[in-house]
Design an enzyme around this catalytic site. Sequence first.
Site, PDB file in Angstrom:
ATOM      1  CD  GLU A   1      -2.877  -1.159   2.581  1.00  0.00           C
ATOM      2  OE1 GLU A   1      -3.047  -0.240   2.954  1.00  0.00           O
ATOM      3  OE2 GLU A   1      -3.043  -2.384   2.914  1.00  0.00           O
ATOM      4  CG  LEU A   2       5.201   2.978  -1.804  1.00  0.00           C
ATOM      5  CD1 LEU A   2       5.703   3.132  -0.373  1.00  0.00           C
ATOM      6  CD2 LEU A   2       6.355   2.488  -3.053  1.00  0.00           C
TER       7      LEU A   2
END
Length: 520
Positions: free
Chosen positions: A443-444
């Site tokens: 979930e960068l």
Amino acid sequence: MLQKMNGKVKKILGISIAFLMLIMVIPTSIAKAATNKTYDFNSMTYQSTWGVTYSISNGSGTFNFTGQYREIKFNLPETLDMSQCTSVTFNASSPNGQIAFKLYDTSGNQVAVVYNFNSNTSDCTFAPNSTAKVNSIGIMAQGTNNYSAVVNRVTFTMTGGSSGTGSSTLLNTYGNILKNSGTAVNLSQLQNSNTLSVIKTQYNSITLENEMKPDAVLGSSSTLMTVAQAKSNGYYIPSSYTESTVPTLKFSTIDAVLQICYNNGLKLRGHTLVWHSQTPDWFFRTGYSSSGSYVSQAVMDARMEMFIRSYMSHIYNGSYGSVVYAWDVVNEYLHASTSGWSQVYGSNLGTTPSYVKKAFQYAYDCLSSFGLTNSVKLFYNDYNTYEVTDQILSLVNFINSGTKLCAGVGMQSHLNTSYPSVSAYKTAMQKFLNAGYEVQVTELDVTNTSASTQATYVYDLMTAILSLKKAGGNITGITWWGLYDSVSWRASQNPLLFSNLTTPKESYNKALQAFTDAGY
């Protein structure tokens, strides 16, 4: 005298130019000589399968087909330009049934296929007749019975010796090396043809931001059916399930997403099955009623198994289930606040929570029933993993006591340029890898005070991740949490690589530069 010298100079220059032109022709001719690029299954990486199990031995793949049109796909180690490819040769054996060999471009579209291979070990050669950039192959059953085939290698005969990767993208850089280049989306974005087209240029994997979470599947209030009705609808009802009713699970959005992914060569991470947030409270109460009391742990165990196995079975029993290659089984347990889970099982369970291990067991049992335990991976997913690294390792080791149920750790990676330091992040990832676990960055995003500050941080972060990968780390994907800044959950801090759908930022270019500078 001067005129004679000028004449000699002209003659000498003329001879020199002619000689230079002659020798320039020679390397050009050599450059166009054909070169063979041969790959076995030790050099390729698994992408997805539908109705095919496989094993790899000494670079050869043995594929067991369970029905007609069942197919398995693998990523090539590089992208090849078919405009410079004269022939493709598969060396294979399939004496008991016909198989087809396919080529797919970087957007997941089929661009070439040859049918009706049915032979003992021999070569199947065909011209691709395409100008596409190809980075994956497919092997498909044509027969209706169950049978096996062996494929030893594939060879591309290239002119010009060029792999033709073209302009760098996240897909043909990180997607090639890590297998999965991802982004977070929703159904409406996938249904927009322009948005979908852009997605396919950068990514081969998606995560639904909210539409696979428990509340999306269960709904804000329960709609109940009998156990008999649930069984007729394909729900999994464990023997320990003692209640007379079952809540209806809502799959219409997920089904639409699966079909879009399947038709467009995209893979899907399942996110998420068990989470303290976005799970309706009624799911934990007697009669599935918001006014009921919280159920016992035994009742909740049965409900959890019903939910997880019915959910996953619905996907893998469908026509498009092959696109789901990973699941975040449990999300953010170590950061859980008060929820239905804690009301039933208790709070402060440390790193040995029984219900978390059971969740992984139920998910693993479901994969096992479909023969998918080798091809679909189960993850524990959490944020601030660099703060709770040792606790995560203790938790995952507990989950895997007995049987390895959890393949690895999803590092959410909601970062800021001021925290954590890249070195701290790298140290955490290194610990997970050293423990033998697969790591996916799930979930960068990177909040920041300026575009240039973000770009520098992204460059350093990607450099760190790639250095671990080059050292042999089992890092298999990076998923950016959104397509562009204004659709991010942290939009005010411009955390993504694109300022709008088609406008990359400096940080995007720095991510690609990090890939090049890493020596790939």
